[in-house]
Design a protein around this motif. Structure first.
Motif, PDB file in Angstrom:
ATOM      1  N   THR A 464      77.572  11.567  53.523  1.00  0.00           N
ATOM      2  CA  THR A 464      76.922  11.518  54.831  1.00  0.00           C
ATOM      3  C   THR A 464      75.814  10.480  54.827  1.00  0.00           C
ATOM      4  OG1 THR A 464      75.349  13.246  54.205  1.00  0.00           O
ATOM      5  CG2 THR A 464      77.370  13.958  55.297  1.00  0.00           C
ATOM      6  N   THR A 465      75.466  10.027  56.027  1.00  0.00           N
ATOM      7  CA  THR A 465      74.317   9.138  56.156  1.00  0.00           C
ATOM      8  C   THR A 465      73.050   9.984  56.308  1.00  0.00           C
ATOM      9  OG1 THR A 465      74.368   9.071  58.572  1.00  0.00           O
ATOM     10  CG2 THR A 465      75.784   7.498  57.392  1.00  0.00           C
ATOM     11  N   PRO A 466      71.883   9.411  56.027  1.00  0.00           N
ATOM     12  CA  PRO A 466      70.657  10.160  56.266  1.00  0.00           C
ATOM     13  C   PRO A 466      70.521  10.639  57.707  1.00  0.00           C
ATOM     14  CG  PRO A 466      70.199   8.248  54.904  1.00  0.00           C
ATOM     15  CD  PRO A 466      71.628   8.129  55.351  1.00  0.00           C
ATOM     16  N   LEU A 467      71.008   9.824  58.661  1.00  0.00           N
ATOM     17  CA  LEU A 467      70.922  10.231  60.056  1.00  0.00           C
ATOM     18  C   LEU A 467      71.772  11.465  60.312  1.00  0.00           C
ATOM     19  CD1 LEU A 467      69.798   9.714  62.841  1.00  0.00           C
ATOM     20  CD2 LEU A 467      71.706   8.138  63.275  1.00  0.00           C
ATOM     21  N   GLN A 468      72.934  11.555  59.683  1.00  0.00           N
ATOM     22  CA  GLN A 468      73.745  12.757  59.817  1.00  0.00           C
ATOM     23  C   GLN A 468      73.014  13.981  59.271  1.00  0.00           C
ATOM     24  OE1 GLN A 468      77.292  10.902  57.911  1.00  0.00           O
ATOM     25  NE2 GLN A 468      78.464  12.015  59.451  1.00  0.00           N
ATOM     26  N   GLN A 469      72.337  13.801  58.155  1.00  0.00           N
ATOM     27  CA  GLN A 469      71.587  14.910  57.575  1.00  0.00           C
ATOM     28  C   GLN A 469      70.434  15.328  58.505  1.00  0.00           C
ATOM     29  OE1 GLN A 469      70.570  14.200  53.329  1.00  0.00           O
ATOM     30  NE2 GLN A 469      72.032  12.512  53.430  1.00  0.00           N
ATOM     31  N   LEU A 470      69.811  14.355  59.143  1.00  0.00           N
ATOM     32  CA  LEU A 470      68.731  14.662  60.064  1.00  0.00           C
ATOM     33  C   LEU A 470      69.251  15.424  61.282  1.00  0.00           C
ATOM     34  CD1 LEU A 470      65.713  14.288  60.663  1.00  0.00           C
ATOM     35  CD2 LEU A 470      66.289  12.154  61.826  1.00  0.00           C
ATOM     36  N   ILE A 471      70.399  15.000  61.786  1.00  0.00           N
ATOM     37  CA  ILE A 471      70.994  15.701  62.927  1.00  0.00           C
ATOM     38  C   ILE A 471      71.394  17.122  62.526  1.00  0.00           C
ATOM     39  CG2 ILE A 471      72.942  15.708  64.538  1.00  0.00           C
ATOM     40  CD1 ILE A 471      72.875  12.645  64.441  1.00  0.00           C
ATOM     41  N   ALA A 472      71.828  17.281  61.275  1.00  0.00           N
ATOM     42  CA  ALA A 472      72.165  18.623  60.784  1.00  0.00           C
ATOM     43  C   ALA A 472      70.938  19.527  60.791  1.00  0.00           C
ATOM     44  CB  ALA A 472      72.761  18.527  59.378  1.00  0.00           C
ATOM     45  N   VAL A 473      69.765  18.973  60.469  1.00  0.00           N
ATOM     46  CA  VAL A 473      68.524  19.743  60.540  1.00  0.00           C
ATOM     47  C   VAL A 473      68.280  20.171  61.986  1.00  0.00           C
ATOM     48  CG1 VAL A 473      66.021  19.664  60.255  1.00  0.00           C
ATOM     49  CG2 VAL A 473      67.505  18.589  58.548  1.00  0.00           C
ATOM     50  N   PHE A 474      68.481  19.241  62.919  1.00  0.00           N
ATOM     51  CA  PHE A 474      68.323  19.567  64.333  1.00  0.00           C
ATOM     52  C   PHE A 474      69.231  20.731  64.729  1.00  0.00           C
ATOM     53  CE2 PHE A 474      70.513  19.140  68.393  1.00  0.00           C
ATOM     54  CZ  PHE A 474      69.464  19.352  69.281  1.00  0.00           C
ATOM     55  N   LYS A 475      70.449  20.711  64.285  1.00  0.00           N
ATOM     56  CA  LYS A 475      71.409  21.714  64.725  1.00  0.00           C
ATOM     57  C   LYS A 475      71.127  23.096  64.140  1.00  0.00           C
ATOM     58  CE  LYS A 475      75.694  20.671  65.348  1.00  0.00           C
ATOM     59  NZ  LYS A 475      77.109  20.261  65.173  1.00  0.00           N
ATOM     60  N   ARG A 476      70.645  23.143  62.896  1.00  0.00           N
ATOM     61  CA  ARG A 476      70.485  24.463  62.262  1.00  0.00           C
ATOM     62  C   ARG A 476      69.086  25.043  62.410  1.00  0.00           C
ATOM     63  NH1 ARG A 476      70.553  21.105  57.531  1.00  0.00           N
ATOM     64  NH2 ARG A 476      68.561  21.202  56.396  1.00  0.00           N
ATOM     65  N   SER A 477      68.116  24.214  62.738  1.00  0.00           N
ATOM     66  CA  SER A 477      66.743  24.716  62.796  1.00  0.00           C
ATOM     67  C   SER A 477      66.552  25.602  64.023  1.00  0.00           C
ATOM     68  CB  SER A 477      65.748  23.552  62.850  1.00  0.00           C
ATOM     69  OG  SER A 477      64.431  24.043  62.983  1.00  0.00           O
ATOM     70  N   ASP A 478      65.780  26.677  63.832  1.00  0.00           N
ATOM     71  CA  ASP A 478      65.416  27.527  64.964  1.00  0.00           C
ATOM     72  C   ASP A 478      63.949  27.312  65.349  1.00  0.00           C
ATOM     73  OD1 ASP A 478      64.162  28.640  62.801  1.00  0.00           O
ATOM     74  OD2 ASP A 478      64.999  30.653  63.053  1.00  0.00           O
ATOM     75  N   GLN A 479      63.342  26.252  64.794  1.00  0.00           N
ATOM     76  CA  GLN A 479      61.952  25.916  65.084  1.00  0.00           C
ATOM     77  C   GLN A 479      61.910  24.824  66.164  1.00  0.00           C
ATOM     78  OE1 GLN A 479      59.254  27.494  63.533  1.00  0.00           O
ATOM     79  NE2 GLN A 479      60.881  28.816  62.740  1.00  0.00           N
ATOM     80  N   GLU A 480      61.343  25.161  67.315  1.00  0.00           N
ATOM     81  CA  GLU A 480      61.319  24.215  68.426  1.00  0.00           C
ATOM     82  C   GLU A 480      60.652  22.882  68.071  1.00  0.00           C
ATOM     83  OE1 GLU A 480      59.247  23.866  72.842  1.00  0.00           O
ATOM     84  OE2 GLU A 480      59.772  25.840  72.046  1.00  0.00           O
ATOM     85  N   PRO A 481      59.494  22.866  67.386  1.00  0.00           N
ATOM     86  CA  PRO A 481      58.885  21.574  67.044  1.00  0.00           C
ATOM     87  C   PRO A 481      59.783  20.718  66.163  1.00  0.00           C
ATOM     88  CG  PRO A 481      57.295  23.346  66.797  1.00  0.00           C
ATOM     89  CD  PRO A 481      58.628  23.998  67.006  1.00  0.00           C
ATOM     90  N   THR A 482      60.463  21.345  65.200  1.00  0.00           N
ATOM     91  CA  THR A 482      61.336  20.592  64.302  1.00  0.00           C
ATOM     92  C   THR A 482      62.536  20.029  65.067  1.00  0.00           C
ATOM     93  OG1 THR A 482      60.670  21.963  62.432  1.00  0.00           O
ATOM     94  CG2 THR A 482      62.718  20.719  62.198  1.00  0.00           C
TER      95      THR A 482
END
Length: 696
Positions: A464-482
């Motif tokens: 994966t690219t780093p951007l894919q990993q970052l988007i994965a954080v967006f998808k799984r996080s339940d923290q609104e600021p993150t």
């Protein structure tokens, strides 16, 4: 009455059913009555000037050591007599010594007697006795017994401590330990520090301005100087003094008034840093086995040092005293490169506070290369301490604000898989994860070099690219600021891609034979297929209108390429995002209006196109007919809130126009977009006419 008679009174055990602290009221009364003739005797001896008084007072002093006699001494009036006596000048040495014993013993754990000390107004006299070296070993414990506690009545203001403060206890003690009398006072250093600590609590609560007459401004500096001198590697007594002196120093430095005066003292910052480093060394020295209680106390003290350093570094005098290249900042930079997490974390906090201007941040990166050891901390797999990681990332966030620093920080390896992407994965440490995602967004802003780094796989084995990993954080996080920061980082990447004159310079890699921009963009969106979801999140949220405005600008940029337009259309498949966009364009909730009536009514103020017109003709009529052809996406200025609605409308019109021209078939309802185009275009023209004073 002889001295032996007095001793016999105190020795009797028949005043209560049992001796000790708890006695019956009858027994208490008996003790008070038994003291009455003794009080009469001492008064007579005092009035006659008899030296026999010295022997009687000695026996009373011996008896006052018994806990059960403390309250009777107060209730009988005996304590009041001696409180009055101590105010007399020229007392014989033996008499003043035993008088102090009676006062000190009577006040031990007895708030009623402490109250009598305050009422007698003898505190200034007690404090003044600190100037008598022959009484020093006695007066310091007496003062401690008098002021150590007065909380029975639930007062926030501790009366004895406040009285001692106003009697000048602080300057007397500081002068004592800062001058040639220190060797005489050294055996009492523990109690001296406790007294200073008690006074410090009153200064902060009741006298926040730290009045000059009552406080020695050199208190923290003096204590730290002694602490550094007392920090030998293996002496347990020295460790006790070190802990006593540093704990009181930290108490004083929690008061802003002392922070400023401390920082104005030459070499104060280095002194503070050396004391902290010595404490850490003692704590982390595996060859020294500390007493469990000492180890716990030292741990507590060391936990306060970083916050104190953070507070000091936030004061303007700190920056004035510790310029770039100064010994103070060089020492802090050495800490970051060192191996002690406590020191590394504290240095990050302090230097992060210093790095509050573009000039300083540029110097830190371009002259001192401070980002290199910070990157090493983030990239060290063994570093999992949340405080250290948060401090390092937060410091890097400050450094990443100036545009010239962004590519240099990225080039240090911060965006490689083992660095920031490692921290993105720390879901359990939400504050650290948020800071890391926020730093990533800052590094993406207007920086093609860093966008290139997050869009590419670093090696053939990386899936994966780093951007894919970052988007994965967006998808799984339940923290609104993150989630918000991750989505903003994605938008920042897209903004760079679609405003670059040469996309291939960003998206192509040495291992790729493709250099065609269209093919590269197609591959990019295929690889990062969750981008529409992240973009939609920014447009749907209502907490930060400026983020929606940023989104409309980015989407308008994207829509000018077929690949970007298709991504926009996918994002707009979420009804709420479409609703938000159309409302930005027209100022009205078109979808709600359409649902409220049957059919598709014409938008007020816009003529419906002839039914026989083709879709292409409708689009051309919507744009060209209103004279809006050729207008460009408008970059927003968050500081000009009054212009946001107008800018949103213009960027929304660009977006809608491009989508209708490039991929109308991928929109959920192209007719509603046409209606919004006509209504929004007419509204914008009307607004321009009004602002320019044009009449129809």
């Amino acid at each position: 009455m002889t001295p032996d008679d007095v001793a016999a009174v105190f020795a009797r055990q028949d005043y209560a059913e049992n001796s000790g602290e708890r006695i019956s009221e009858e027994g208490q009364s008996g003790r008070v009555e038994a003291l009455s003739p003794i009080l009469s005797e001492v008064r007579g001896l005092w009035e006659s000037g008899s030296e026999k008084l010295d022997l009687i007072v000695q026996k009373i002093g011996d008896g006052s050591r018994e806990v059960s006699w403390r309250k009777p001494l107060g209730e009988s009036g005996m304590l009041d007599f001696f409180l009055g006596l101590v105010n007399n000048d020229g007392l014989r040495p033996a008499l003043i010594m035993h008088t102090l014993r009676i006062i000190g013993n009577s006040c031990a754990d007895t708030d009623e007697n402490r109250a009598r000390v305050v009422e007698s107004n003898c505190m200034p006299r007690l404090v003044n006795l600190l100037n008598n070296d022959s009484l020093l070993a006695l007066i310091i414990p007496v003062l401690f017994n008098v002021i150590v506690d007065y909380g029975t009545f639930g007062f926030t203001l501790q009366p004895t401590q406040a009285a001692a403060y106003k009697a000048g206890l602080n300057p007397e003690l500081v002068s004592l330990i800062a001058g040639p009398r220190l060797p005489t006072a050294a055996p009492q250093m523990g109690l001296i520090c406790k007294l200073l600590g008690l006074i410090a609590s009153q200064e902060r609560v009741c006298f926040p301005e730290a009045e000059a007459n009552f406080v020695h401004p050199a208190t923290p500096f003096t204590l730290l100087t002694l602490a550094n001198e007392a920090s030998s590697d293996d002496d347990e007594e020295d460790l006790e003094d070190f802990m006593a002196q540093t704990s009181v120093t930290l108490a004083y430095l929690s008061n802003p008034a002392f922070q400023e005066s401390f920082l104005q003292t030459p070499k104060s910052i280095v002194l503070f840093l050396e004391a902290f480093a010595k404490g850490v060394k003692r704590s982390e020295d595996a060859s020294q086995e500390l007493d469990p209680d000492d180890a716990e106390q030292l741990k507590k003290i060391l936990s306060i040092f970083p916050q104190a350093l953070a507070d000091l570094s936030a004061v303007p005098q700190f920056v004035a005293a510790a310029a770039i290249g100064s010994p103070e900042l060089r020492l802090l930079q050495q800490w970051i490169a060192g191996g002690s997490p406590r020191l590394q974390s504290a240095a990050c906090l302090a230097l992060g506070n210093v790095a509050r201007s573009d000039e300083t941040c540029l110097a830190f990166v371009q002259q001192s290369a401070i980002h290199t050891p910070l990157t090493a901390v983030v990239a060290d797999a063994s570093v999992t301490d949340a405080q250290l990681l948060h401090g390092a990332v937060s410091f890097l966030k400050n450094l990443a604000i100036p545009a010239a620093n962004k590519p240099l920080i990225g080039a240090a390896g911060l965006l490689e898989p083992g660095a920031l992407p490692r921290v993105w994965g720390m879901d359990a440490q939400v504050q650290v994860q948020f800071a890391a995602v926020s730093l990533t967004r800052l590094l993406m802003v207007s920086c093609p070099e860093n966008v290139r780094r997050v869009c590419a796989r670093h090696d053939a084995e990386q899936s994966t690219t780093p951007l894919q990993q970052l988007i994965a954080v967006f998808k799984r996080s339940d923290q609104e600021p993150t989630k918000t920061e991750a989505a903003r980082a994605v938008a920042a990447v897209l903004r760079v891609l679609h405003s670059s004159p040469d996309v291939s310079s960003i998206l192509s890699s040495s291992s790729s034979a493709v250099d065609d921009s269209t093919a590269l963009l197609t591959a990019f969106y295929t690889t990062h297929d969750a981008i529409p979801e992240a973009l939609a999140y920014l447009g749907i949220q209502k907490k930060f209108p400026v983020l929606r405005s940023e989104l409309w600008f980015v989407l308008a940029l994207m829509s000018r390429s077929p690949e970007g337009a298709e991504c926009c259309a996918k994002a707009l498949q979420q009804t709420e995002l479409t609703r938000s966009l159309l409302e930005a364009v027209t100022g009205r909730d078109i979808l709600a209006e359409r649902q409220a009536v049957t059919g598709t009514p014409a938008i007020e103020g816009a003529a419906a196109p002839p039914a026989e017109m083709t879709k292409v003709q409708k689009i051309e009529n919507g744009v060209g007919g209103l004279g809006l052809g050729g207008f460009e996406p408008q970059q927003i200025d968050p500081t000009k809130k009054a212009d946001l609605s107008r800018m949103d409308r213009e960027n929304g019109l660009v977006l809608v126009t491009e989508l209708l021209q490039r991929c109308a078939d991928k929109l959920t309802d192209d007719d509603v977009f046409l209606e919004a185009l006509r209504a929004g275009g007419q509204k914008m023209i009307d607004e321009r006419r009004i602002s320019e004073g044009i009449k129809e």
